[in-house]
Motif scaffolding. Structure first.
Motif, PDB file in Angstrom:
ATOM      1  N   LEU A 283       0.830  -1.203   0.000  1.00 27.97           N
ATOM      2  CA  LEU A 283       0.000   0.000   0.000  1.00 27.97           C
ATOM      3  C   LEU A 283       0.869   1.260   0.000  1.00 27.97           C
ATOM      4  CD1 LEU A 283      -2.755   1.336   0.147  1.00 27.97           C
ATOM      5  CD2 LEU A 283      -2.720   1.046   2.634  1.00 27.97           C
ATOM      6  N   CYS A 284       1.949   1.225   0.780  1.00 29.68           N
ATOM      7  CA  CYS A 284       2.889   2.364   0.776  1.00 29.68           C
ATOM      8  C   CYS A 284       3.502   2.549  -0.613  1.00 29.68           C
ATOM      9  CB  CYS A 284       3.996   2.140   1.803  1.00 29.68           C
ATOM     10  SG  CYS A 284       3.456   2.234   3.511  1.00 29.68           S
ATOM     11  N   ASP A 285       3.880   1.447  -1.239  1.00 32.65           N
ATOM     12  CA  ASP A 285       4.461   1.506  -2.577  1.00 32.65           C
ATOM     13  C   ASP A 285       3.457   2.096  -3.573  1.00 32.65           C
ATOM     14  OD1 ASP A 285       6.658   0.746  -4.472  1.00 32.65           O
ATOM     15  OD2 ASP A 285       5.072  -0.531  -5.300  1.00 32.65           O
ATOM     16  N   PHE A 286       2.189   1.714  -3.416  1.00 30.74           N
ATOM     17  CA  PHE A 286       1.133   2.232  -4.285  1.00 30.74           C
ATOM     18  C   PHE A 286       0.929   3.731  -4.048  1.00 30.74           C
ATOM     19  CE2 PHE A 286      -3.645   2.763  -4.717  1.00 30.74           C
ATOM     20  CZ  PHE A 286      -3.591   2.993  -6.074  1.00 30.74           C
ATOM     21  N   CYS A 287       0.957   4.170  -2.791  1.00 31.69           N
ATOM     22  CA  CYS A 287       0.803   5.596  -2.486  1.00 31.69           C
ATOM     23  C   CYS A 287       1.918   6.409  -3.127  1.00 31.69           C
ATOM     24  CB  CYS A 287       0.805   5.815  -0.974  1.00 31.69           C
ATOM     25  SG  CYS A 287      -0.685   5.228  -0.125  1.00 31.69           S
ATOM     26  N   LYS A 288       3.132   5.876  -3.080  1.00 23.80           N
ATOM     27  CA  LYS A 288       4.262   6.574  -3.694  1.00 23.80           C
ATOM     28  C   LYS A 288       4.112   6.644  -5.209  1.00 23.80           C
ATOM     29  CE  LYS A 288       7.941   5.702  -0.310  1.00 23.80           C
ATOM     30  NZ  LYS A 288       9.295   5.143  -0.111  1.00 23.80           N
ATOM     31  N   SER A 289       3.620   5.567  -5.807  1.00 26.66           N
ATOM     32  CA  SER A 289       3.511   5.521  -7.272  1.00 26.66           C
ATOM     33  C   SER A 289       2.520   6.551  -7.795  1.00 26.66           C
ATOM     34  CB  SER A 289       3.092   4.118  -7.726  1.00 26.66           C
ATOM     35  OG  SER A 289       1.741   3.851  -7.376  1.00 26.66           O
TER      36      SER A 289
ATOM     37  N   ASN B   9      -5.671   8.705   5.628  1.00 23.30           N
ATOM     38  CA  ASN B   9      -4.773   9.235   4.606  1.00 23.30           C
ATOM     39  C   ASN B   9      -5.526   9.307   3.272  1.00 23.30           C
ATOM     40  OD1 ASN B   9      -2.838   9.227   2.401  1.00 23.30           O
ATOM     41  ND2 ASN B   9      -1.260   8.860   3.938  1.00 23.30           N
ATOM     42  N   LYS B  10      -5.769  10.527   2.781  1.00 21.43           N
ATOM     43  CA  LYS B  10      -6.587  10.698   1.581  1.00 21.43           C
ATOM     44  C   LYS B  10      -5.945  10.089   0.346  1.00 21.43           C
ATOM     45  CE  LYS B  10      -8.685  14.579   0.867  1.00 21.43           C
ATOM     46  NZ  LYS B  10      -9.053  16.013   0.748  1.00 21.43           N
ATOM     47  N   VAL B  11      -4.618  10.184   0.250  1.00 26.92           N
ATOM     48  CA  VAL B  11      -3.929   9.620  -0.920  1.00 26.92           C
ATOM     49  C   VAL B  11      -4.156   8.110  -0.980  1.00 26.92           C
ATOM     50  CG1 VAL B  11      -1.688   9.194  -1.993  1.00 26.92           C
ATOM     51  CG2 VAL B  11      -2.189  11.426  -0.972  1.00 26.92           C
TER      52      VAL B  11
END
Length: 581
Positions: free
Chosen positions: A273-279, A323-325
């Motif tokens: 999920l963190c990786d997806f948020c960064k992408s 976290n909205k993102v």
């Protein structure tokens, strides 16, 4: 006892019911018949009598409380809460030692909750009840050393109670009494007190696992991950997940605890999920963006995950995330992934279901990426989802949408997204209300001529379909003017076949002359001269004359459309925009 004879008999009967544990329906019936809520005198007498029975009974022992006394205490607490009477609360605390403070009474914290309620809300009660009746009771409860004889269940009940009340210092004292079992409870208190130092607390968590070989509960770990996500500390969260998962693997070699599997899955999901948020913040290609999304979304339909873990709105990880993102990204990806699966398996899907792609960010990017991922051999990055998986994703999307809307009730985009999901779930009335609320928020109840808000064509089609399904045919006909009508055959057929269902009050908002002429013809044929006459008067209105200049026509139609939407809002929601909140 200074009570009328009838009330005295009723009270005796109630005492008999409680002690002999007759059906609870009987007790409830008595409560309603006597109307104790409005009869404080009888309620007070009943309370005093029951407490006297407890005090004087030969069966009552400190460490062996008969079940009916436990039931009696519980019922008397309910009696006090329901009445909100100063007189009853006074009695409650006078008999506090009997009904509340028992070393082995795990339910005692409910009574203390009543104390907190009084102290924070009922000023009159604070003035009436002597401080000596409240404060010693609270002090006795709040002192951990007075709890030495309590079992772990009672201590944990007190710790959880003070945690729920936001009294984290007191909660920490009780968690400390639990030893290793209270480690993560105490850490939860620290998280609540200082969310700015989550990186330090993350290090504490890792050290606790490493030194005590004690993995946190799934619920605690979900909460902690949610805090890190909300603080947008993606790098810190990814580091934590990696370290916890390494320690989990070591513990799993010597432990058969099945919860370790769920902890590992949660670490994997959170990392992805963190990786997806960064992408989402990077200019990646649609395929790379969708591969990153699938890395997180695939966890939702894996068989060993339950709804409680990840996608229940009030429980699980997503219940803690603000976290909205992360939330918006997951929602947008789920909606487009579902659309791609439906359109790939049904060539006519777009014609059957008008898709509101403008309500979901990066719709085109996701559509292109998921379409290209459709045939990938690697199952990790294939966008093909089973029917059961699509059902789970739909539940997840609704939960995420509701969470976003709970956080920002007047956010127009969130209202429209929620309406789309309700529409696809088949809840037409709820969907229509959300569409109307979105427009109402943006246009001050459809009264602001300067507003730039406009429903998309597909949104209008959905609203028309909602009205048809709710048998609101007249409103659907009026609303159909606001989009390119194209083939009018279906509308004409509807008017001709069901003239008796039409409500003429809405036709004042019609401006398309051919529709008005058709209505006149239909009502004339059905010999409804009164309605035909009213429609002829509408046709003669100069403002809807087709030969008017374009700017006049645009101005008139805009006013009529706004007036109709305002009427529709009143019909389905209410008379003021305040209901939106």
């Amino acid at each position: 006892f200074d009570l009328p004879h009838k009330k005295f008999i009723e009270c005796c009967n109630a005492i008999f019911v409680v002690i002999h544990q007759v059906q609870e329906e009987t007790l409830q019936s008595f409560y309603e018949d006597v109307d104790l809520k409005n009869d404080t005198e009888t309620a007070s007498f009943l309370f005093s009598s029951c407490s006297r029975i407890v005090n004087e009974s030969q069966q009552f022992e400190e460490n062996k409380t008969p079940k009916f006394f436990t039931r009696l205490r519980s019922w008397l607490r309910t009696l006090c809460r329901n009445n909100d009477s100063v007189q009853l609360w006074d009695l409650f605390f006078k008999h506090g030692e009997t009904f509340v403070v028992k070393p082995d009474d795990a339910e005692a914290y409910h009574a203390i909750q009543a104390v907190e309620k009084i102290e924070s809300t009922y000023q009159k009660v604070k003035e009436t009840i002597k401080a000596g009746n409240i404060l010693p009771l609270k002090r006795k409860w709040e002192q951990p050393e007075a709890s030495a004889s309590m079992d772990h269940g009672s201590i944990r009940a007190r710790a959880n109670f003070y945690f729920s009340m936001g009294k984290y210092d007191t909660a920490q004292k009780f968690f400390a009494l639990l030893g290793d079992d209270g480690e993560y409870g105490a850490l939860s208190c620290k998280i609540k007190q200082n969310k700015e130092s989550l990186d330090t607390l993350a290090a504490t968590l890792v050290e606790t696992i490493r030194n005590k070989k004690l993995m946190p509960s799934l619920e605690f770990f979900e909460y902690f991950i949610g805090c890190l996500l909300n603080n947008e500390d993606l790098d810190g969260l990814m580091k934590l997940c990696g370290e916890v998962d390494t320690l989990r693997c070591e513990l799993q070699q010597t432990s058969q605890d099945s919860s370790l599997i769920s902890i590992g899955t949660l670490c994997d999901f959170s990392f992805n999920l963190c990786d997806f948020c960064k992408s989402q913040t990077l200019s990646e290609s649609p395929v790379d963006l969708c591969k990153s999304a699938l890395g997180a979304l695939a966890h939702f339909w894996k068989p060993y995950l339950t709804q409680k873990i990840h996608f229940c709105c009030k429980e699980g990880l997503l219940g803690h995330v603000r976290n909205k993102v992360a939330l918006e990204g997951l929602l947008n990806a789920i909606v487009v992934l579902t659309y791609v699966n439906n359109s790939q398996t049904d060539a006519n899907f777009d014609e059957k279901v008008p898709t509101c792609f403008d309500h979901f960010l990066r719709f085109d990017d996701y559509k292109k990426g998921f379409t290209e991922c459709w045939s990938l051999a690697d199952p990790r990055f294939s966008s093909q989802v089973s029917s059961d998986g699509l059902s789970i994703l739909a539940q997840t999307a609704r939960a995420i949408s509701q969470t976003l809307l709970n956080n920002e009730p007047r956010n127009t985009l969130y209202l429209l997204q929620n309406a789309d999901l309700l529409y696809e779930e088949g809840k037409q009335r709820e969907a229509l209300c959300k569409y109307l609320k979105a427009g109402g928020v943006e246009t001050s109840f459809f009264s602001d001529p300067t507003s730039k808000f406009a429903y998309s064509v597909n949104t209008m089609k959905r609203m028309i379909n909602c009205l048809h399904s709710l048998q609101a045919t007249s409103q659907a006909i009026v609303l159909s003017q606001m989009i390119p009508i194209g083939d009018c055959a279906s509308i004409y057929r509807l008017i001709q076949n069901q003239p008796q269902t039409l409500n003429i009050k809405y036709f004042q908002y019609l401006w398309v002359v051919p529709l008005l002429e058709l209505l006149v013809s239909v009502f004339t044929k059905s010999k409804d001269d009164e309605k035909a006459k009213q429609l002829i008067l509408l046709l003669r209105k100069p403002e809807i004359n087709q030969n008017n200049p374009q700017h006049i026509h645009t101005s008139i139609t805009s006013k009529l459309a706004a007036s109709f939407l305002r009427e529709l809002f009143r019909d389905f929601i209410g008379h003021t925009i305040s209901v939106v909140v």
